[in-house]
Design a protein around this motif. Structure first.
Motif, PDB file in Angstrom:
ATOM      1  N   TYR A 189      29.141 -83.064 -52.138  1.00  0.00           N
ATOM      2  CA  TYR A 189      30.581 -83.078 -52.415  1.00  0.00           C
ATOM      3  C   TYR A 189      30.898 -84.026 -53.562  1.00  0.00           C
ATOM      4  N   ALA A 190      30.348 -85.231 -53.531  1.00  0.00           N
ATOM      5  CA  ALA A 190      30.616 -86.198 -54.591  1.00  0.00           C
ATOM      6  C   ALA A 190      30.112 -85.691 -55.936  1.00  0.00           C
ATOM      7  N   ARG A 191      28.922 -85.093 -55.950  1.00  0.00           N
ATOM      8  CA  ARG A 191      28.384 -84.550 -57.195  1.00  0.00           C
ATOM      9  C   ARG A 191      29.296 -83.465 -57.764  1.00  0.00           C
ATOM     10  N   ALA A 192      29.850 -82.619 -56.885  1.00  0.00           N
ATOM     11  CA  ALA A 192      30.736 -81.559 -57.339  1.00  0.00           C
ATOM     12  C   ALA A 192      32.027 -82.131 -57.923  1.00  0.00           C
ATOM     13  N   MET A 215      29.437 -92.315 -51.864  1.00  0.00           N
ATOM     14  CA  MET A 215      28.880 -91.058 -51.394  1.00  0.00           C
ATOM     15  C   MET A 215      27.641 -90.656 -52.190  1.00  0.00           C
ATOM     16  N   LEU A 216      27.631 -90.963 -53.472  1.00  0.00           N
ATOM     17  CA  LEU A 216      26.447 -90.644 -54.290  1.00  0.00           C
ATOM     18  C   LEU A 216      25.225 -91.439 -53.816  1.00  0.00           C
ATOM     19  N   LYS A 217      25.452 -92.579 -53.219  1.00  0.00           N
ATOM     20  CA  LYS A 217      24.322 -93.379 -52.727  1.00  0.00           C
ATOM     21  C   LYS A 217      23.642 -92.734 -51.523  1.00  0.00           C
ATOM     22  N   THR A 218      24.263 -91.710 -50.956  1.00  0.00           N
ATOM     23  CA  THR A 218      23.635 -90.998 -49.842  1.00  0.00           C
ATOM     24  C   THR A 218      22.688 -89.918 -50.338  1.00  0.00           C
TER      25      THR A 218
END
Length: 219
Positions: A189-192, A215-218
């Motif tokens: 989701y964060a990447r999108a 969120m990207l750290k996940t």
């Protein structure tokens, strides 16, 4: 939902999203006219954290003048189909249609909450970057034609079929105020979101930037 099932849901949805995308585009690019010829990014950037860092950080703008009608959707995509129809066909399994592209049955997995939906009437097509959020982040300065292209972007990662329940819980909130209930989907989701905001030169506020970074750290 078990870890194995969560991973399968995320993997499957990401594969669908990436498979339907084509080459690079921008806000002035023509909207695709059919499911066979999409335009847009092939995938989120190779380094989404760097993309996020490059976004302009600014306070959210005002809602003055905003209306969903300023983002016309769903546009005609040919063959009796509109944008919603195309997204449902792309992201579903065993999708069957009737006259004028009416979706009558199929199966869809909602990436936001893991729900399996078989009634198309219980699905919404979510704008990953919500229309009102785009307005607050710079789309208020676009023309209505540009906003229509944004609202019907079949080439990138902006449109996803999800359960109506999860979409309406999200509303017009950004990542600082709402995250998908399925934590296994946070990375995707964060990447999108970062990809869409990069393509369309939209801003982020500090809280949204920090939430996306977390969120990207996940990933």
């Amino acid at each position: 939902m078990s870890g194995k099932r969560s991973a399968a849901v995320v993997s499957g949805v990401l594969a669908v999203l990436l498979a339907v995308a084509g080459c690079g585009t921008d806000v002035l690019s023509p909207t695709p006219t059919s499911a066979a010829a999409p335009t847009g990014p092939a995938a989120p950037g190779d380094d989404p954290a760097a993309q996020l860092a490059a976004l302009t950080v600014a306070p959210e703008g005002k809602m003055t003048g905003y209306s969903r009608d300023r983002f016309p959707h769903w546009s005609n995509q040919g063959g009796g189909c509109d944008t919603r129809d195309v997204v449902l066909q792309r992201q579903g399994a065993d999708v069957k249609t009737a006259d004028k592209c009416k979706i009558v049955s199929g199966s869809w997995t909602s990436a936001y909450d893991g729900a399996v939906v078989t009634d198309p009437g219980q699905l919404d097509i979510d704008h990953v970057v919500a229309l009102a959020e785009a307005w607050r982040s710079g789309a208020d300065k676009w023309t209505d034609e540009q906003r229509e292209k944004f609202a019907n972007d079949l080439g990138g990662l902006q449109l996803i079929a999800v359960s109506a329940t999860s979409n309406r819980a999200k509303g017009d909130q950004d990542a600082a105020k709402w995250k998908p209930p399925a934590q296994a989907y946070w990375c995707t989701y964060a990447r999108a979101v970062v990809s869409v905001k990069t393509i369309y030169s939209l801003t982020v506020d500090e809280a949204e930037r920090d939430a996306l970074g977390a969120m990207l750290k996940t990933c």
